[in-house]
Design an enzyme around this catalytic site. Structure first.
Site: not given
Length: 364
Positions: A91, A193-194, A196
């Site tokens: 990451k 959102g994206k 959900g």
């Protein structure tokens, strides 16, 4: 307190001595011309090149940024292992407010740092970075995924993330109620959102009754306008988790959703959602088990997105990715079976399976 290197001593302790450490490599990146300050953490390459997104965030301190990179990279090792990918975990975090300092020059500089690792780390989108940003990074670094279709990428990964979460829900229903259908079940989705809003579509197609909430009123309105029946909204997450008759709770927004306050208040029998790092601290998984609430580990069920970006490296094929994401159903069932066999919560069982896969890879 700092070490002889000048780095915060507790960060170095985490890296070299604690159970949360064990990372192979941490790279501190700086490009003064563009203002770039970044941390790239590679937790493991036992299964293959480390794969994980780039988070662009205004951290309160450099120490907080390093700690976040370490934790997120470790989580990616487990996620990629459980997704059956030939990738380790990594990451990156870029320090700063993306609304203020993000620029083409900064992203190109970041791309050069990722490229300097020679393929040990493959990057993608995360909080604060988007498909358009990865297109810029890719101009300097071929180990970049999450690009636009116009630039050889797969575009938005939220479609398959939602599909994978839905498969995890089906497996949870199968385990608890003996039937994978969600027809007639009441499912609460926190965050539409994206990811959900795609999850709501799957739930409605399967015949579930859905209760939603989101901090953005426009996101809620979009769902209600599309589904005038079968979907209702509540004021906030506090109200959602206390909804009478709720069968499944799906946290799809921020991490830490399962904590000392929310777990005692949950009415749902199953927790299965897209948010990362849902367990606020160690021990929450046992609290859930003590209340007979079945928890589908977040990094297992939300792996559809990383399955998608990993596929870009081989020439993206949506159907191939969807078939891999569909296997989240079987993986989730296997975790529940292992948890029952070992007498441990599902989160611990998932960790054991992931650690076993990584250990076996290191031996060969």
């Amino acid at each position: 307190m700092t070490d002889v290197t000048g780095a915060p001593a507790d960060v170095l302790h985490t890296l070299f001595r604690s159970d949360q450490g064990g990372h192979e490599q941490v790279v501190l990146c700086q490009d003064r011309a563009s203002g770039l300050k970044a941390v790239i953490a590679i937790h493991s390459t036992a299964l293959g090149p480390a794969l994980g997104g780039t988070r662009f965030y205004p951290y309160a301190s450099e120490q907080e940024a390093v700690t976040d990179a370490l934790n997120l990279a470790r989580g990616m090792s487990y996620k990629n292992a459980m997704a059956g990918l030939d990738h380790g975990g990594g990451k990156a975090v870029i320090i700063g407010d993306p609304e203020q300092i993000k620029s083409e020059e900064l992203l190109l500089a970041y791309g050069r740092f990722v490229a300097s690792l020679g393929g040990r780390y493959v990057t993608a989108c995360d909080v604060g970075t988007y498909v358009a940003d990865m297109d810029v990074v890719a101009r300097e670094c071929r180990w970049t995924t999450g690009r636009s279709p116009e630039n050889g990428g797969a575009g938005d990964s939220s479609v398959l993330t939602a599909f994978g979460v839905f498969q995890g829900m089906r497996a949870s229903a199968q385990h608890l109620w003996g039937d994978p259908t969600l027809r007639g079940r009441k499912v609460g989705v926190a965050g539409v959102g994206k990811v959900g809003h795609h999850l709501v579509e799957h739930l409605r197609e399967d015949g579930a009754e859905v209760v939603i909430t989101d901090v953005r009123a426009d996101s809620v309105r979009r769902i209600l306008d599309r589904h005038p029946s079968g979907v209702t909204a509540v004021a906030d997450t506090e109200a959602l988790i206390r909804t009478e008759g709720l069968d499944i709770y799906a946290p799809c927004a921020l991490g830490g959703a399962l904590n000392d306050d929310s777990v005692p208040a949950l009415t749902a029998r199953i927790v299965c959602g897209a948010a990362n790092n849902q367990l606020a601290h160690p021990g929450v998984e046992k609290d859930l088990a003590d209340r007979s609430i079945l928890y589908a580990p977040d990094y297992v069920v939300n792996a559809g997105g990383v399955i998608q970006v990993a596929d870009e490296l081989h020439g993206f094929d949506f159907d191939r990715c969807k078939a891999k994401a569909a296997k989240i159903f079987d993986t989730t069932l296997a975790i529940f079976a292992r948890a029952k066999q070992d007498g441990i919560p599902p989160a611990a069982a998932a960790d054991r399976i992931a650690e076993q896969r990584m250990a076996e890879a290191r031996r060969h």
